[in-house]
Design an enzyme around this catalytic site. Structure first.
Site, PDB file in Angstrom:
ATOM      1  N   TYR A  60       0.845  -1.198   0.000  1.00 41.10           N
ATOM      2  CA  TYR A  60       0.000   0.000   0.000  1.00 41.10           C
ATOM      3  C   TYR A  60       0.873   1.238   0.000  1.00 41.10           C
ATOM      4  O   TYR A  60       1.818   1.330   0.782  1.00 41.10           O
ATOM      5  CB  TYR A  60      -0.916   0.027   1.232  1.00 41.10           C
ATOM      6  CG  TYR A  60      -2.367  -0.012   0.821  1.00 41.10           C
ATOM      7  CD1 TYR A  60      -2.918   1.077   0.133  1.00 41.10           C
ATOM      8  CD2 TYR A  60      -3.166  -1.123   1.057  1.00 41.10           C
ATOM      9  CE1 TYR A  60      -4.228   1.047  -0.293  1.00 41.10           C
ATOM     10  CE2 TYR A  60      -4.477  -1.157   0.638  1.00 41.10           C
ATOM     11  CZ  TYR A  60      -5.010  -0.069  -0.037  1.00 41.10           C
ATOM     12  OH  TYR A  60      -6.304  -0.104  -0.467  1.00 41.10           O
ATOM     13  N   GLU A  62      -0.513   4.807  -0.551  1.00 41.20           N
ATOM     14  CA  GLU A  62      -1.304   6.027  -0.779  1.00 41.20           C
ATOM     15  C   GLU A  62      -0.438   7.250  -0.561  1.00 41.20           C
ATOM     16  O   GLU A  62       0.314   7.335   0.417  1.00 41.20           O
ATOM     17  CB  GLU A  62      -2.498   6.060   0.176  1.00 41.20           C
ATOM     18  CG  GLU A  62      -3.581   5.089  -0.242  1.00 41.20           C
ATOM     19  CD  GLU A  62      -4.793   5.152   0.683  1.00 41.20           C
ATOM     20  OE1 GLU A  62      -4.628   5.578   1.840  1.00 41.20           O
ATOM     21  OE2 GLU A  62      -5.876   4.774   0.237  1.00 41.20           O
ATOM     22  N   ASP A 213      -5.050  14.387 -25.362  1.00 38.75           N
ATOM     23  CA  ASP A 213      -5.236  12.997 -24.942  1.00 38.75           C
ATOM     24  C   ASP A 213      -4.478  12.111 -25.934  1.00 38.75           C
ATOM     25  O   ASP A 213      -4.963  11.816 -27.028  1.00 38.75           O
ATOM     26  CB  ASP A 213      -6.730  12.671 -24.926  1.00 38.75           C
ATOM     27  CG  ASP A 213      -7.011  11.231 -24.525  1.00 38.75           C
ATOM     28  OD1 ASP A 213      -6.065  10.421 -24.482  1.00 38.75           O
ATOM     29  OD2 ASP A 213      -8.196  10.908 -24.271  1.00 38.75           O
ATOM     30  N   THR A 239      -2.221   6.591 -22.309  1.00 33.29           N
ATOM     31  CA  THR A 239      -2.273   5.229 -21.780  1.00 33.29           C
ATOM     32  C   THR A 239      -0.896   4.634 -22.018  1.00 33.29           C
ATOM     33  O   THR A 239      -0.183   5.018 -22.948  1.00 33.29           O
ATOM     34  CB  THR A 239      -3.319   4.330 -22.468  1.00 33.29           C
ATOM     35  OG1 THR A 239      -2.933   4.140 -23.833  1.00 33.29           O
ATOM     36  CG2 THR A 239      -4.708   4.931 -22.405  1.00 33.29           C
ATOM     37  N   LYS A 242      -1.099   1.043 -25.121  1.00 29.68           N
ATOM     38  CA  LYS A 242      -1.444   1.006 -26.549  1.00 29.68           C
ATOM     39  C   LYS A 242      -0.136   1.053 -27.345  1.00 29.68           C
ATOM     40  O   LYS A 242       0.661   0.137 -27.216  1.00 29.68           O
ATOM     41  CB  LYS A 242      -2.433   2.127 -26.861  1.00 29.68           C
ATOM     42  CG  LYS A 242      -3.761   1.940 -26.088  1.00 29.68           C
ATOM     43  CD  LYS A 242      -4.807   3.004 -26.350  1.00 29.68           C
ATOM     44  CE  LYS A 242      -6.042   2.769 -25.476  1.00 29.68           C
ATOM     45  NZ  LYS A 242      -7.051   3.841 -25.611  1.00 29.68           N
ATOM     46  N   ARG A 248      -1.012  -2.236 -18.735  1.00 33.71           N
ATOM     47  CA  ARG A 248      -2.296  -1.543 -18.811  1.00 33.71           C
ATOM     48  C   ARG A 248      -2.341  -0.423 -17.770  1.00 33.71           C
ATOM     49  O   ARG A 248      -2.196  -0.682 -16.572  1.00 33.71           O
ATOM     50  CB  ARG A 248      -3.391  -2.571 -18.517  1.00 33.71           C
ATOM     51  CG  ARG A 248      -4.809  -2.133 -18.660  1.00 33.71           C
ATOM     52  CD  ARG A 248      -5.686  -3.338 -18.897  1.00 33.71           C
ATOM     53  NE  ARG A 248      -5.289  -3.941 -20.162  1.00 33.71           N
ATOM     54  CZ  ARG A 248      -5.637  -3.459 -21.363  1.00 33.71           C
ATOM     55  NH1 ARG A 248      -6.423  -2.427 -21.462  1.00 33.71           N
ATOM     56  NH2 ARG A 248      -5.193  -4.029 -22.449  1.00 33.71           N
TER      57      ARG A 248
HETATM   58  C1  LIG Z   1      -8.130   4.233 -24.829  1.00 35.31           C
HETATM   59  C2  LIG Z   1      -8.449   5.668 -24.643  1.00 35.31           C
HETATM   60  C3  LIG Z   1      -8.678   6.216 -23.376  1.00 35.31           C
HETATM   61  C4  LIG Z   1      -8.884   5.408 -22.122  1.00 35.31           C
HETATM   62  O1  LIG Z   1      -8.037   4.436 -21.819  1.00 35.31           O
HETATM   63  P1  LIG Z   1      -8.442   3.255 -20.795  1.00 35.31           P
HETATM   64  O2  LIG Z   1      -7.131   2.801 -20.303  1.00 35.31           O
HETATM   65  O3  LIG Z   1      -9.204   2.259 -21.582  1.00 35.31           O
HETATM   66  O4  LIG Z   1      -9.275   3.852 -19.705  1.00 35.31           O
HETATM   67  C5  LIG Z   1      -8.829   7.595 -23.267  1.00 35.31           C
HETATM   68  N1  LIG Z   1      -8.799   8.380 -24.351  1.00 35.31           N
HETATM   69  C6  LIG Z   1      -8.633   7.882 -25.585  1.00 35.31           C
HETATM   70  C7  LIG Z   1      -8.617   8.817 -26.734  1.00 35.31           C
HETATM   71  C8  LIG Z   1      -8.469   6.512 -25.780  1.00 35.31           C
HETATM   72  O5  LIG Z   1      -8.342   6.034 -27.007  1.00 35.31           O
END
Ligand SMILES: *Cc1c(COP(=O)(O)O)cnc(C)c1O
Length: 434
Positions: A60, A62, A213, A239, A242, A248
């Site tokens: 933990y 936090e 984003d 993220t 990807k 993840r």
């Molecule tokens: C995949 C994605 C997210 C969110 O990612 P998660 O890990 O699935 O919550 C946010 N914004 C965009 C543009 C995405 O393609």
């Protein structure tokens, strides 16, 4: 482990749970013998698997390094600092937060850090490629903040100027009219480079903050294949799983000025204890992404998407926006077969061992559950070493599968060819037979 395909470096330790062991073995076989074309997926390195399967899951923590609520975090602090330092170095950012459990959490935290409930956010229309967290009626984001949207220009029918790219006149018009407090760039289904500069100019012209984003292109940006929004946007969310090819999870980059607001929005604003095993795996992935091999990888991802798109155009599909500049190919199925929906295409391809997802195309007449499009991505297969020749084979296989979708024997033949192809490009050669 009953399967010849390894699911993790620790497969042998699962002997006491044969049920889970069997399921992991089946999933390892699926990932190793079918084509992974989901644009948001990748194959992490064995080192990332090892860190994310580590004993750090027991701790933990936090708070933040040096300011934890519980004892015993001396080592964990070093792990998290390492991840933060590697991430800021990778992107040249002033501040990094590596705690978001997912990309959605990263976005939520930024909205919470920068805005008050009810404030206006300008983001991409969902049916033009925006993400759920960009104001979907089904997402809490739309219940807390007021979303207005921009989209892509109409399809022109002219192959030299196909349209379906972000319409910056529209972004500017809506921004002037609605006076958003935050402008969001970024998309989940868009095959073009997103240039952060015009967004910055528009945000400045209306006094808005700017969030980029980068969930999808983070790895392409890190690998130098796409322009970086760091230093242009106030905040960049991403993220790690990807194109960045890590575990993840999510992360946030910001200016030093916004660091405190971002950090307290993640914890205690949105999350409890951070996943330090995942943060260790993120650190591993950030180091991997800083190597020169990763630049080669990012360039190959883009080249492979281009080759796949060309093969699919050859097979009779229309590419939304007429092509691709990233890891995605967005297909309009209507030119191939007006009756074929994205839902049916996804299901048929799945039976043939080709894994991808249905997707709306701009101004889709069909519902988001049915759709007229398919989204394909090259990031995962590029990791296995596939290149142009394999992309050409895959494009033809997709055409054949959808052409003969009612012919079970033909689907079986495609599946066998897919299996053979995949066995030549194992995602985890060093774990095989573990
Ligand atoms: C995949 C994605 C997210 C969110 O990612 P998660 O890990 O699935 O919550 C946010 N914004 C965009 C543009 C995405 O393609």
């Amino acid at each position: 482990m009953s399967s010849q395909f390894a699911a993790s470096p620790f497969d042998a330790w699962l002997v006491d749970d044969p049920e889970v062991s069997r399921l992991l073995g089946r999933e390892a076989e699926r990932q190793s013998t079918t084509l992974q074309l989901i644009a948001s997926e990748n194959f992490t390195s064995p080192a990332v698997l090892a860190a994310s399967g580590s004993i750090l899951t027991n701790k933990y923590a936090e708070g933040y390094p040096g300011r934890r609520y519980y004892g015993g975090n001396q080592v964990v602090d070093e792990v998290e600092n390492l991840a933060r330092d590697r991430l800021t170095a990778l992107f040249g950012a002033e501040h990094a937060n590596v705690q978001p459990h997912a990309g959605a959490n990263a976005n939520l935290a930024v909205y919470q850090a920068l805005l008050d409930p009810g404030d206006t956010i300008l983001a991409m229309r969902l049916d033009h490629g925006g993400h759920l967290t960009h104001g979907s009626p089904a997402s809490i984001t739309s219940k807390v903040w007021r979303f207005v949207s921009y989209g892509v220009s109409p399809a022109s029918g002219d192959p030299d100027k196909p349209g379906e790219i972000i319409d910056f006149d529209q972004v500017a018009d809506v921004a002037r009219r609605e006076r958003p407090k935050l402008i969001v760039a970024g998309s989940t289904a868009y095959s073009r480079i997103i240039d952060p500069l015009p967004f910055r100019e528009i945000a400045d012209s209306v006094g808005a903050l700017f969030m980029f984003d980068a969930a999808h292109p983070a790895g392409l940006i890190a690998g130098g294949a796409h322009p970086s929004p760091v230093g242009v946007a106030d905040v960049v969310t991403l993220t790690t799983h990807k194109t960045l090819r890590g575990p993840r999870g999510g992360a946030i980059l910001s200016t030093a000025e916004l660091a405190k607001a971002v950090d307290s929005a993640v914890f205690p604003g949105l999350q409890g204890g951070p996943l330090e095993h995942v943060i260790a795996a993120k650190a591993v992935a950030f180091a991997e992404a800083s190597r020169s091999e990763f630049r080669t990888y990012a360039a190959q991802v883009v080249a492979n998407a281009g080759a796949l798109g060309a093969a699919l155009a050859e097979a009779g599909f229309r590419l939304v926006s007429g092509g691709t500049e990233n890891h995605q190919v967005l297909l309009d199925l209507r030119t191939f077969d007006a009756e074929l929906t994205g839902k049916v295409a996804q299901e048929v391809l799945d039976r043939a061992g080709i894994t991808c997802n249905r997707n709306t195309i701009p101004d889709d007449q069909r519902s988001p559950f049915i759709t007229s499009g398919l989204r394909l991505g090259s990031a995962a297969l590029t990791t296995t070493g596939m290149g142009r020749p394999e992309m050409e084979v895959i494009g033809a296989l997709i055409g054949r599968t959808l052409q003969h979708r009612d012919d079970e024997a033909e689907l079986g033949r495609v599946r066998a060819e897919v299996r053979e192809l995949c066995l030549g490009f194992p995602p985890y050669p060093t774990l095989a037979g573990a």
